[in-house]
Enzyme design. Structure first.
Site, PDB file in Angstrom:
ATOM      1  N   GLU B 308       0.832  -1.198   0.000  1.00 50.95           N
ATOM      2  CA  GLU B 308       0.000   0.000   0.000  1.00 50.95           C
ATOM      3  C   GLU B 308       0.872   1.255   0.000  1.00 50.95           C
ATOM      4  OE1 GLU B 308      -4.127  -0.860   1.946  1.00 50.95           O
ATOM      5  OE2 GLU B 308      -3.128   0.642   3.162  1.00 50.95           O
ATOM      6  N   GLU B 311       2.280   1.690  -3.370  1.00 51.02           N
ATOM      7  CA  GLU B 311       1.212   2.173  -4.255  1.00 51.02           C
ATOM      8  C   GLU B 311       0.988   3.668  -4.061  1.00 51.02           C
ATOM      9  OE1 GLU B 311      -2.494   0.134  -3.739  1.00 51.02           O
ATOM     10  OE2 GLU B 311      -3.485   1.303  -5.298  1.00 51.02           O
ATOM     11  N   CYS B 335      -8.043  -2.239   4.062  1.00 53.55           N
ATOM     12  CA  CYS B 335      -7.880  -3.360   4.995  1.00 53.55           C
ATOM     13  C   CYS B 335      -9.205  -3.792   5.604  1.00 53.55           C
ATOM     14  CB  CYS B 335      -6.952  -2.978   6.134  1.00 53.55           C
ATOM     15  SG  CYS B 335      -5.368  -2.468   5.551  1.00 53.55           S
ATOM     16  N   SER B 355      -7.132   1.657  -2.341  1.00 53.40           N
ATOM     17  CA  SER B 355      -5.902   0.927  -2.648  1.00 53.40           C
ATOM     18  C   SER B 355      -6.275  -0.446  -3.191  1.00 53.40           C
ATOM     19  CB  SER B 355      -5.077   0.775  -1.382  1.00 53.40           C
ATOM     20  OG  SER B 355      -4.127  -0.249  -1.566  1.00 53.40           O
ATOM     21  N   LYS B 394     -15.104 -10.195   7.566  1.00 50.43           N
ATOM     22  CA  LYS B 394     -14.054 -11.033   6.995  1.00 50.43           C
ATOM     23  C   LYS B 394     -14.635 -12.347   6.480  1.00 50.43           C
ATOM     24  CE  LYS B 394     -10.277  -8.596   7.816  1.00 50.43           C
ATOM     25  NZ  LYS B 394      -9.511  -8.049   6.691  1.00 50.43           N
ATOM     26  N   GLU B 397     -15.700 -11.410   3.181  1.00 46.96           N
ATOM     27  CA  GLU B 397     -14.558 -11.125   2.317  1.00 46.96           C
ATOM     28  C   GLU B 397     -13.938 -12.412   1.775  1.00 46.96           C
ATOM     29  OE1 GLU B 397     -11.083  -9.503   4.139  1.00 46.96           O
ATOM     30  OE2 GLU B 397     -10.559  -8.327   2.375  1.00 46.96           O
ATOM     31  N   GLU B 402     -13.722 -13.127  -6.261  1.00 49.96           N
ATOM     32  CA  GLU B 402     -12.424 -12.791  -6.865  1.00 49.96           C
ATOM     33  C   GLU B 402     -11.243 -13.195  -5.983  1.00 49.96           C
ATOM     34  OE1 GLU B 402     -14.762 -10.636  -5.950  1.00 49.96           O
ATOM     35  OE2 GLU B 402     -13.947  -8.816  -5.024  1.00 49.96           O
ATOM     36  N   CYS B 552     -10.392  -2.222  14.357  1.00 49.33           N
ATOM     37  CA  CYS B 552     -10.644  -3.660  14.464  1.00 49.33           C
ATOM     38  C   CYS B 552     -10.912  -4.109  15.894  1.00 49.33           C
ATOM     39  CB  CYS B 552      -9.458  -4.436  13.927  1.00 49.33           C
ATOM     40  SG  CYS B 552      -9.090  -4.026  12.235  1.00 49.33           S
TER      41      CYS B 552
END
Lengths: 157, 625
Positions: B308, B311, B335, B355, B394, B397, B402, B552
């Site tokens: 990141e 990037e 994240c 990102s 999560k 996710e 993908e 988190c």
């Protein structure tokens, strides 16, 4: 819904909400307007209302589900609501109910096939002294008897 | 910084709470109130409930929650106010004049007990088979009120089907008592708006838009509603049965990665005070349960920073040096899967700002089934990859279509801290008293920068430590590397750092003021996005957003209950543990360097790293079909 209808609806909603400066206080008048014009508030319209007034669609749905006179499912163009509360019940609601059902060939809670009439029960209309009472669209009819009720329904039929 | 008006309800629709004068010494600034036999002076506008809590008088509450606005729904906090005809809900009664309050008269006790019994009459409670058994506020209150019979009956017939459509959140509305904590969480705290009270009177229930399954509405899976539900009506989708089965299967190689936040909070499930980190004890427990390897997600958090950060620098370079207009700045962190789904739903036109780096969980999933499988000589199809996360999103996710860069499902199961604690209990272990053990190699070393990902501002702090040092060749100019500007629980934090005396490679950044924003909770994310939309953030470079309040450590998979005090204790534990670590900067993690040398020699943001460690997003939009 067709795309064209959707665009029309969006335009209408935006135009209506602009009178209220797109404030969320426009919610009730806007919903009443859509209900009156389309006889129900489809989920597309609910989401457009939410988008235009910057609230969440589920809040619009919550408001619609709260009020008996707002529907999210299609209903007939004319809605007949017969009072089922105890005073009207004792004054002869059942006879009226049976007469109407026979006359229209339709049960309470149903909509006629041509989307003309929906029959519903309602709670107290505040006409206990003049029962039995029913409300057709916006107009209240009191001191009903079976003949009178059928005559009223014939007029709107 | 300037905040936009995003409050959903006009003042007239909110419970009337007069604002207290700032200076309580002014006339009328305080009110004297007599509660039971105790006289006390409180600031004008304090609710009776707050006043009682100040003086240690206990009042039972169900719908009140520290994080949420006043509800006044459950009526369990009734008290007797002298001169009032009826009992008053103390949570929604601001004190504006001298009052005499009694909190435990016979009328109050009887009313509370009856209310409790009425709540139970509509609660399909099968306590033994309930996920909340033993940690249920309704259960506790029923005991407290002395409920010994179901005076108004007890419903055992299911009225609503359980909604299992979502990968993350399961709704069992039979157990709901209509306290509307989830509604206030979803609409007010998170501004997502997928739950609301539907219907009127006795037919009121909590539902989604047009009563659609949760997977079809705009739910971002943050799970904050789970953390605040006082009953078992909302809970996370528990994969522990499948995991047990995989552990039992000798052909499967079961691998787990543990994130920093659940390690700082799991002790709460075993009766410890909040703020005690059990990282190494947890490793032992996991090994004893039967997992083959336990890895540290901090390792891929470091990778995330490398990717990141690179990037970000690339984007800035493209924008400044090449004058490329198509480069999108500010860059958002990616994240938090709740935040990712939020922006996909509500601001899909800004997805290019996100990102492209995967979250640490998904990076690890890919690495385990490619690099690790290669190193250890295991067929990736036999690897079952589990992720211990503080998060319910999560779970969604890892089920994104993908996320299969390794050729298999990268992460098989997302496990929350609560479910891990349950597994440990099922295995018959007491976590706090276990011996300590370390993480397994080759990913055993995680830096402190990765560890603080768990708290809001952590990703930013970790990124700054690395980016600043890459660009200037020096450490960030803060004592003990503590970047206080991004720490703390303020909703939106904005700060900047000036890059001076940079190394030759980055000479174009000389004198540039690196501006960044940190926000947590999607309500604050909305504020930031509205500012971005209004064009006010044109000079900001990097924005960290976490979907959950506190980051988190306040995630939807963390132990229940949650409030600001608990979240602060967890943050303290994370920051304290961080300072004990030998490596505190992502780029100094020797295992990360080794990984890049062995596996992706071209370095961060290269072609191979894009294939494995980066992802793309879906424009979902908020229109519900």
């Amino acid at each position: 819904m067709l795309v064209l209808e959707k665009n029309n609806l969006t335009e209408e909603i935006e135009l209506f909400a602009s009178q209220y400066d797109f404030h969320r206080t426009a919610l009730m008048p806007l919903l009443e307007y859509i209900q009156e014009k389309y006889h129900h508030i489809p989920d597309f319209a609910q989401q457009e209302v939410a988008r235009v007034l910057d609230i969440h669609p589920v809040e619009v749905y919550g408001v619609i589900s709260f009020y008996s006179f707002l529907n999210d499912q299609p209903k007939g163009r004319n809605i007949v609501r017969l009072c089922r509360t105890i005073i009207c019940d004792m004054a002869g609601k059942c006879q009226i109910e049976q007469a109407i059902e026979r006359e229209l060939g339709l049960k309470f809670g149903e909509t006629s096939k041509d989307q003309k009439i929906t029959l519903e029960f309602t709670n107290c209309l505040g006409m206990c002294d003049q029962g039995p009472a029913m409300i057709v669209n916006d107009r209240v009819y009191t001191k009903l008897d079976p003949e009178k009720a059928c005559a009223i329904l014939k007029e709107i039929k | 910084m300037k905040h936009l008006k995003t409050s959903r309800a006009p003042i007239s629709q909110k419970a009337y709470v007069p604002s207290a004068p700032e200076n309580v010494d002014t006339i009328g600034g305080t009110v004297t109130v007599q509660i039971n036999s105790k006289t006390m002076t409180v600031p004008f506008g304090t609710t009776i409930l707050e006043a009682c809590r100040m003086s240690d008088i206990y009042i039972p509450t169900l719908c009140a929650h520290e994080d949420l606005g006043i509800g006044g729904h459950c009526r369990l906090c009734l008290v007797d106010v002298e001169g009032m005809r009826t009992l008053q809900a103390s949570c929604a009664f601001p004190i504006t004049a001298p009052l005499k309050v009694k909190t435990s008269t016979i009328a109050v006790r009887k009313a509370r007990k009856h209310i409790m019994e009425l709540l139970l009459s509509e609660h399909v409670g099968e306590c033994y088979a309930c996920v909340k058994n033993g940690n249920c506020e309704l259960q506790d209150l029923a005991k407290e009120m002395g409920v010994d019979s179901y005076m108004f009956g007890h419903d055992n017939v299911s009225k609503y089907p359980v909604d299992r459509s979502s990968y993350s959140v399961i709704r069992d509305m039979d157990k709901c008592v209509n306290c509307r904590r989830c509604v206030r969480t979803c609409i007010d705290l998170q501004e997502v708006g997928c739950l609301e009270a539907i219907g009127r009177g006795a037919e009121t229930h909590i539902d989604t838009f047009m009563a659609k399954p949760l997977a079809e509405v705009v739910c971002i899976n943050c799970g904050q509603c789970i953390n605040r539900c006082p009953t078992g009506a909302l809970y996370a989708n528990d994969p522990s049965d499948e995991i047990w089965r995989a552990i039992e299967d000798p052909t499967k190689h079961v691998v787990i990665q543990t994130a920093p936040s659940p390690r700082a909070a799991i002790g709460e499930e075993f009766g410890l005070e909040p703020g005690i980190s059990l990282t190494k004890e947890l490793n032992t427990a996991i090994k004893r349960i039967g997992f083959d390897k336990v890895f540290d997600t901090n390792f891929t958090a470091d990778l995330t920073i490398m990717e990141e950060g690179t990037e970000l620098l690339t984007r800035i370079k493209k924008a400044v040096v090449d004058g490329d207009e198509s480069v999108k700045l500010p860059q958002f962190t990616s994240c938090s899967p709740g935040w990712v789904k939020y922006i996909e739903h509500f601001y899909p036109e800004y997805l290019d700002h996100l990102s492209s780096a995967k979250s640490p969980q998904q990076m690890f999933g890919t690495i385990i089934k490619t690099f690790y499988a290669e190193q250890a000589g295991i067929d990736p199809k036999d690897i079952v990859s589990v992720a211990l996360m503080p998060c319910s999103a999560k779970k969604f996710e890892c089920n994104r279509p993908e996320m299969d860069a390794s050729g298999y499902k990268d992460v098989d199961y997302g496990l929350t801290a609560r479910e891990m604690a349950m597994m440990i209990k099922e295995a018959g272990m007491k976590l706090p008293s276990l011996p300590k053990s370390d993480f397994d190699n080759p990913f055993g070393l995680g830096s402190g920068a990765g560890l603080i990902f768990g708290a809001t501002g952590g990703v930013m702090e970790a990124a700054l430590r690395t980016v600043y040092e890459l660009v200037t060749g020096r450490e960030v100019p803060f004592e003990k590397l503590r970047i206080e500007a991004v720490r703390g629980f303020e909703g939106v934090k904005q700060s900047s750092v000036v890059l001076e005396n940079v190394v030759p490679d980055w000479s174009f950044l000389e004198g540039v003021e690196l501006k960044f924003i940190v926000a947590h909770g999607t309500a604050n994310a909305k504020k930031v996005m509205e500012l971005l939309k209004a064009g006010e953030l044109y000079d900001v470079h990097f924005i960290e957003i976490m979907a959950c309040p506190g980051g988190c450590l306040g995630g939807g998979g963390q132990p229940v209950p949650t409030n600001e005090k608990i979240r602060k204790a967890r943050a303290k534990a994370i920051y304290a543990e961080e300072e004990t670590l030998p490596v505190r900067k992502s780029h100094e993690n020797s295992h990360v360097a080794e990984f890049y040398a062995k596996f992706i020699p071209e370095g961060p943001c290269s072609h191979k790293s894009h294939e494995l460690l980066h992802t793309h997003y879906t424009k979902r939009g908020k229109f519900i079909l």
